[in-house]
Design an enzyme around this catalytic site. Structure first.
Site, PDB file in Angstrom:
ATOM      1  N   LYS A  32     101.969 119.574   8.503  1.00 55.19           N
ATOM      2  CA  LYS A  32     101.354 118.922   7.644  1.00 55.19           C
ATOM      3  C   LYS A  32     100.101 118.681   9.135  1.00 55.19           C
ATOM      4  O   LYS A  32      98.393 118.333   8.795  1.00 55.19           O
ATOM      5  CB  LYS A  32     101.311 117.591   7.622  1.00 55.19           C
ATOM      6  CG  LYS A  32     102.626 116.687   8.278  1.00 55.19           C
ATOM      7  CD  LYS A  32     102.588 115.050   8.930  1.00 55.19           C
ATOM      8  CE  LYS A  32     102.472 114.708  10.302  1.00 55.19           C
ATOM      9  NZ  LYS A  32     102.832 112.977   9.939  1.00 55.19           N
ATOM     10  N   THR A  33     100.821 118.457  10.420  1.00 53.42           N
ATOM     11  CA  THR A  33      99.547 118.516  11.618  1.00 53.42           C
ATOM     12  C   THR A  33      99.107 119.821  11.479  1.00 53.42           C
ATOM     13  O   THR A  33      97.827 120.125  11.842  1.00 53.42           O
ATOM     14  CB  THR A  33     100.559 118.699  12.892  1.00 53.42           C
ATOM     15  OG1 THR A  33     101.973 117.443  12.564  1.00 53.42           O
ATOM     16  CG2 THR A  33     100.014 118.307  14.309  1.00 53.42           C
ATOM     17  N   ASP A 218      97.043 109.639   9.968  1.00 48.24           N
ATOM     18  CA  ASP A 218      97.975 110.485  10.397  1.00 48.24           C
ATOM     19  C   ASP A 218      98.649 109.756   9.634  1.00 48.24           C
ATOM     20  O   ASP A 218      98.286 107.905   9.822  1.00 48.24           O
ATOM     21  CB  ASP A 218      97.861 111.277  11.400  1.00 48.24           C
ATOM     22  CG  ASP A 218      99.136 112.306  11.599  1.00 48.24           C
ATOM     23  OD1 ASP A 218     100.223 112.723   9.963  1.00 48.24           O
ATOM     24  OD2 ASP A 218     100.176 112.340  12.457  1.00 48.24           O
ATOM     25  N   GLU A 219     100.393 109.377   8.865  1.00 46.81           N
ATOM     26  CA  GLU A 219     100.998 108.655   8.448  1.00 46.81           C
ATOM     27  C   GLU A 219     100.649 107.900   7.244  1.00 46.81           C
ATOM     28  O   GLU A 219     101.136 106.336   8.686  1.00 46.81           O
ATOM     29  CB  GLU A 219     101.801 107.953  10.211  1.00 46.81           C
ATOM     30  CG  GLU A 219     102.313 109.566  11.074  1.00 46.81           C
ATOM     31  CD  GLU A 219     103.443 109.825  10.636  1.00 46.81           C
ATOM     32  OE1 GLU A 219     104.060 109.406   9.408  1.00 46.81           O
ATOM     33  OE2 GLU A 219     103.977 110.343  11.192  1.00 46.81           O
ATOM     34  N   GLN A 249     108.666 108.194   4.157  1.00 49.65           N
ATOM     35  CA  GLN A 249     109.190 108.493   5.514  1.00 49.65           C
ATOM     36  C   GLN A 249     108.724 106.938   6.097  1.00 49.65           C
ATOM     37  O   GLN A 249     107.850 106.614   7.205  1.00 49.65           O
ATOM     38  CB  GLN A 249     108.564 109.622   6.233  1.00 49.65           C
ATOM     39  CG  GLN A 249     109.192 110.494   5.917  1.00 49.65           C
ATOM     40  CD  GLN A 249     109.130 111.446   7.277  1.00 49.65           C
ATOM     41  OE1 GLN A 249     108.808 111.586   8.568  1.00 49.65           O
ATOM     42  NE2 GLN A 249     108.422 112.416   7.102  1.00 49.65           N
ATOM     43  N   ARG A 602     115.257 115.756  10.952  1.00 55.38           N
ATOM     44  CA  ARG A 602     114.378 115.774  12.526  1.00 55.38           C
ATOM     45  C   ARG A 602     115.065 117.374  13.136  1.00 55.38           C
ATOM     46  O   ARG A 602     114.669 117.341  13.848  1.00 55.38           O
ATOM     47  CB  ARG A 602     114.789 114.792  13.625  1.00 55.38           C
ATOM     48  CG  ARG A 602     114.353 113.176  12.999  1.00 55.38           C
ATOM     49  CD  ARG A 602     112.987 113.226  12.836  1.00 55.38           C
ATOM     50  NE  ARG A 602     112.443 113.669  11.770  1.00 55.38           N
ATOM     51  CZ  ARG A 602     110.931 114.147  11.299  1.00 55.38           C
ATOM     52  NH1 ARG A 602     110.362 114.123  12.177  1.00 55.38           N
ATOM     53  NH2 ARG A 602     110.928 113.752  10.293  1.00 55.38           N
TER      54      ARG A 602
END
Length: 732
Positions: A32-33, A218-219, A249, A602
């Site tokens: 996504k980044t 973001d997030e 998340q 992760r």
DNA sequence: CTCTCGCCTGTTTTT
DNA sequence: CAGGCGAGAG
């Protein structure tokens, strides 16, 4: 820049979307980044947007920095947008610029949780509220929660509140006034005041709506109501809002994050485009499948299923250990093994845990093995006592109305100004309309003892001098003078000869000095107040340098957004993870599960999960029962290891009550049950009294904490009870 | 006014 | 076990 070559079809679809609202549901490791940065770079490079029209909001400075750098790298000409930052940093920036328009003083200081608490305690004292009856910390979190919801003191007072909340309301009102007297804003204010300001001054809102025609968040699943509202206001006019998030998340509900913000985005913006990124580029198939199966146990999700073209990878390793030290040893051992096997650097490894307290045992073992490590998070650098003491001086210099910092430093180090004197000075200052520094300077008129007066005047002169020079002199020089004048470092260094803690604290002071110097070199002009701003808004996480070769230790919360080839999740025990307080409600349990999911995802290559049969906490020990989450992992994806010697027969067999993972569970003497009536220590063989069935003896105990079940024989009958509900009492 | 001692209580996660 | 807090001595 060629998007087509660098992105997959879904990513491309998102990156090429220009006008109108866009929701990117981006699974873990789905790039996504990458999409976000390509999109922004494209807006500038191909669409020809002025970079200053773009606003990008993140939750950590690290994420902001990374985004800025990556956009910069794509464009390669220094045109990267300037307004990329955390919610708090961007809000602060606007608040300071527009302070006058919002009725604020632009030199406000920012209070962290500590400062908030100090001020709340003071306010409570003034209101004659006992801190025994009302825990200041609880009040703080209620006020913070109210601000997250944009509820101001008046509104709070108007709500139908219970007794406790009525008192919170009184404190809230007084606290807010005190903040304003101190020319201070707390963390939550940074967002709330901006929203309020925009709502009160429409012309200003319009200005910023024009300015930020393209907004990225973001997030998004972690936004609280205030942040949601802020975004909403800014994006109202042009509706060019791109949000990225993953409901799986969402792990910050406890600090006000509202998962509805992302789930209802399409309702808020009916014309929005939705793109799902479900291809994972990070993990092996095995790891991803573990994550997928675990998270599937949650209800109420948008429902994604990640897939990957990566290799299948190894099974996940689950390690049973004897206690937390054994666990630490085992983790260390496995790291060494992996290093030797494939020649990996230490920075490829991370150990994640649920609570900060767990780091201790891990650290001990890593240190014993001479394995370099770094802890990210925990007690933040800028929150350490000695650092805050020095910063307290700087804060008073910048904002002499800051009475919280004033009280902190006025007698640190001891200079004969105790409570009595300080109160005299403050009363005098308030009566005369003076700030704290002026109060000190004129303390002769405040009725102090002669020696106290001398002391106060000396301090006042010193502070006034620095305050005067703060615009012309570097932050580093001011800080050096504070440290010199107060002998702060010298005292610590003398003490360090006989105390290790003093040496650590001295080091922290030196580190602070180094930080100010570094700041002063890279900033122009290097003003104290700018340095303070950085100190307030930069977290320890942001200071982490991942290029240094060492093992990284951190909480699962801190790990979000990161990836490591090798991930260890330690302390996988019921009551610890999921944490006991979360085991009673479905919602809380699901958030814990999401946290586990974050941990799992992760890992790129290899995932280790460990638990201990015995965990020392406080003074005593707590039995460790493997986490219920472990049973959600498909057996065939797991390789089980244990350092505990088992009787051969216990292995692999469906042991007992079916909720076990195949290991025999430890049978320690005592377990602690939490009940609505307090905690209860029970042990097998112990006698208890039941309100209905009378006296009996405990035959067996399963679970722990609020989930403890006991099998009890009452005379001839055997009953299974949920300890939480049984109202048992122990008898001799 | 300052310092020290001993008791108490508490561990979720953080911008 | 540790950090915070209140009481009491110097």
């Amino acid at each position: 820049m060629n998007l087509r070559e660098s992105l997959n079809p879904n990513q491309l679809e998102a990156a090429e979307h220009i006008d109108g609202p866009l929701l990117i549901l981006a699974g873990a490791g789905s790039g996504k980044t990458r999409v976000l940065t390509y999109r922004v770079a494209q807006l500038i490079d191909d669409v020809g947007l002025d970079p200053q029209q773009i606003l990008a909001l993140t939750f950590t400075n690290k994420a902001a920095k990374e985004m800025r750098e990556r956009i910069d790298a794509l464009l390669g000409d220094g045109r990267a947008p300037n307004w990329v930052g955390t919610f708090h940093a961007i809000s602060t920036r606007i608040l300071r610029r527009e302070a006058e328009n919002f009725g604020l003083n632009r030199y406000f200081v920012i209070y962290d949780g500590d400062d908030q608490l100090a001020l709340i305690k003071r306010v409570m004292k003034e209101l004659n509220l006992s801190d025994k009856q009302f825990a200041p910390e609880a009040i703080r979190s209620y006020i913070s929660g109210a601000k997250d919801q944009l509820i101001n003191p008046e509104d709070y007072a108007d709500r139908g509140n219970n007794y406790f909340e009525q008192n919170v309301s009184r404190v809230y009102t007084a606290y807010q006034n005190a903040l304003s007297d101190n020319n201070a804003l707390d963390f939550d204010d940074l967002i709330m005041q901006l929203v309020v300001g925009f709502e009160n001054v429409p012309s200003l809102l319009e200005h910023y709506q024009e300015r930020f025609q393209f907004i990225n968040v973001d997030e998004y699943q972690d936004t609280n109501h205030a942040q949601y509202r802020l975004i909403n206001l800014l994006a109202k006019k042009y509706r060019n809002l791109c949000v990225v998030g993953d409901d799986d998340q969402s792990i910050y509900a406890w600090r006000g994050a509202d998962i509805k913000n992302i789930l209802e985005f399409e309702k808020d913006y009916p014309e929005s485009k939705v793109v799902r990124l479900e291809q994972n580029y990070r993990s092996t198939k095995a790891i991803l499948e573990v994550g997928n199966t675990v998270i599937k146990n949650n209800k109420g999700r948008t429902g994604k299923e990640l897939w990957t073209e990566n290799p299948p990878g190894d099974q996940v390793v689950v390690i049973e250990t004897m206690d937390e030290r054994d666990e630490g040893r085992e983790v260390t051992k496995k790291i060494r093994e992996e290093m030797d096997l494939s020649n990996r650097p230490l920075r490829d490894f991370t150990v994640l845990y649920r609570t900060n307290a767990q780091s201790r045992a891990l650290e001990d073992e890593l240190r014993r093995a001479s394995m370099p490590y770094v802890i990210v998070g925990g007690l933040r650098f800028f929150e350490r006592k000695e650092v805050k003491d020095i910063l307290g001086y700087l804060k008073v210099i910048v904002n002499p109305r800051d009475s919280v910092s004033f009280r902190r430093i006025v007698n640190t180090p001891p200079r004969g100004l105790g409570n009595v004197s300080v109160e005299k000075i403050e009363t005098f200052a308030v009566a005369q309309g003076l700030n704290t520094i002026e109060g000190l300077v004129h303390s002769k008129e405040a009725g102090l003892t002669p020696s106290a007066t001398r002391s106060a005047q000396a301090l006042g002169t010193f502070l006034a001098d620095l305050a005067e020079r703060q615009e012309t002199v570097a932050a580093s020089e001011i800080t050096e003078q504070v440290i010199k004048e107060t002998s702060y470092l010298r005292e610590l260094e003398i003490e360090a000869a006989r105390s290790v803690e003093a040496e650590t604290r001295a080091q922290n002071v030196r580190e602070l000095l180094a930080a100010v110097e570094e700041f002063s070199e890279r900033t122009d002009p290097p003003l104290v107040r700018v340095f303070l701003e950085e100190a307030a808004l930069v977290s320890d996480f942001d200071r982490w340098d991942e290029s240094v070769d060492r093992v990284t230790l951190m909480t699962l919360h801190n790990a979000k957004g990161l990836e490591f080839p090798f991930v260890f999740i330690a302390g996988m025990e019921d009551g610890l993870f999921p944490i006991s307080r979360a085991m009673e409600s479905q919602n809380d349990l699901e958030e814990e599960r999401r946290l586990f999911y974050v941990g799992i995802t992760r890992a790129r290559e290899r995932l280790y999960i460990s638990y201990a049969n015995l965990r020392r906490r406080f003074g005593g020990a707590m039995p460790g029962i493997q986490s219920r989450f472990l049973s959600e992992i498909p057996e065939e994806l797991v390789e089980k290891l244990s350092t505990v010697r088992h009787p051969a027969s216990s292995w692999g067999g469906g042991g007992g009550d079916g909720d076990s993972f195949g290991y025999p569970q430890a049978q320690p003497q005592q377990r602690e049950a939490s009940t609505p009536f307090g905690s209860l220590r029970l042990a097998e063989g112990k006698k208890v009294r039941h309100p209905v069935w009378g006296d009996g003896q405990i035959m067996q105990i399963n679970g722990s904490g609020s989930n403890m079940r006991a099998t009890i024989r009452f005379g001839g009958v055997t009953k299974k009870v949920m300890v939480k509900y049984a109202a048992l009492e122990t008898i001799k």
